[in-house]
Scaffold this active site. Structure first.
Site, PDB file in Angstrom:
ATOM      1  N   ASP A  47       0.633  -1.160   0.023  1.00 58.03           N
ATOM      2  CA  ASP A  47       0.019  -0.052   0.053  1.00 58.03           C
ATOM      3  C   ASP A  47       1.046   1.173  -0.194  1.00 58.03           C
ATOM      4  O   ASP A  47       0.580   2.203  -0.815  1.00 58.03           O
ATOM      5  CB  ASP A  47      -0.917  -0.126   1.188  1.00 58.03           C
ATOM      6  CG  ASP A  47      -1.695   1.222   1.433  1.00 58.03           C
ATOM      7  OD1 ASP A  47      -2.609   1.511   0.461  1.00 58.03           O
ATOM      8  OD2 ASP A  47      -1.425   2.137   2.251  1.00 58.03           O
ATOM      9  N   GLU A 119      -2.031  -5.203  -3.804  1.00 63.94           N
ATOM     10  CA  GLU A 119      -1.197  -4.439  -2.998  1.00 63.94           C
ATOM     11  C   GLU A 119      -0.127  -5.371  -2.475  1.00 63.94           C
ATOM     12  O   GLU A 119       1.070  -5.135  -2.384  1.00 63.94           O
ATOM     13  CB  GLU A 119      -2.073  -3.843  -1.739  1.00 63.94           C
ATOM     14  CG  GLU A 119      -2.832  -2.391  -2.335  1.00 63.94           C
ATOM     15  CD  GLU A 119      -3.558  -1.889  -1.157  1.00 63.94           C
ATOM     16  OE1 GLU A 119      -3.992  -0.552  -1.306  1.00 63.94           O
ATOM     17  OE2 GLU A 119      -4.031  -2.306  -0.021  1.00 63.94           O
TER      18      GLU A 119
END
Length: 244
Positions: A47, A119
């Site tokens: 992320d 992610e």
């Protein structure tokens, strides 16, 4: 687990096999296997790599955009919906290790699972090949979304939008009431949005974030339409500001 050679080819990065396997390990699978490590730590790492890569590109390519507009575009590009779309082009869902419950509920195509796994894969690329290779992968796979008007429009951050609208109209404090149902590996969340103690909208989703976004979107539409009262009776504190 499927042979990941084709996935690695699509990613364009030679990720360490064990790290890639970890990136594809959903918590539902880990739970059924006695609590083995999940991809959640890699998701956390990825992320940040994703955010940095997208933010850097937006900043450099749009010298005239305000901070607020840059933030909205970033939010759209890294949204669950956008990331899930990228994951589907890679057929990522067919590689994810899922528990039986998630398999039975079409977990391979759930936006939240796909986005989280995307992610985690970015995090795995970073660990295996370093920041520059990971950033290059992000820009190759996700970079095109930075100029995709459909993505930028559909990725509106409704929580931010409703916060701005409520503040401008002095409607009162925003409060999300979220409840989850179902087992840990297949929970469904319901969110109710109260502004100044009055409920304006609600939403459901496979994650708290998605449920809150849906509730915020429903509430913003109600305010923008100048609804005479909240969703469940009563009266609004005021009408939304013009142009919101």
């Amino acid at each position: 687990m499927r042979n990941t050679a084709e996935l690695t080819k699509r990613l364009g990065v030679d990720i360490d096999p064990e790290t890639l396997r970890l990136a594809l390990t959903h918590r539902s699978y880990a739970y059924e296997k006695g609590g083995i490590p999940t991809n959640e730590r890699l998701e956390f790492l990825g992320d940040s790599v994703l955010g940095l890569s997208v933010t850097d590109a937006l900043y450099r390519d749009n010298p005239t955009l305000s901070e607020g507009e840059l933030a909205k575009r970033r939010s759209a590009v890294v949204s669950t919906k956008a990331l899930a779309g990228v994951a589907r082009t890679l057929d990522l869902g067919s590689y994810v290790l899922l528990g039986q419950g998630e398999k039975l509920t079409n977990g391979r195509d759930k936006a939240s699972i796909l986005a989280d796994t995307m992610e985690a894969v970015i995090g795995a690329a970073y660990l295996s090949r370093g920041i520059e290779t990971a950033r290059a992968m992000v820009m190759r796979l996700i970079g095109p979304l930075l100029t995709d008007s459909a993505v930028l429009g559909n990725g509106t951050d409704w929580k931010t939008r409703i916060q701005e609208t409520a503040a401008a109209g002095r409607l009162g404090a925003i409060d999300y009431r979220v409840e989850g149902t179902g087992p840990d590996h297949a929970r469904t969340f319901t969110a109710r949005l109260l502004i100044g103690g009055v409920e304006y909208g609600s939403g459901r989703g496979p994650s708290k974030k998605e449920a809150e976004q849906t509730a915020a979107a429903e509430s913003w539409v109600a305010l923008a339409a100048g609804a005479p009262g909240p969703v469940h009776g009563g009266t609004h504190a005021s009408s939304p500001p013009a142009g919101s």
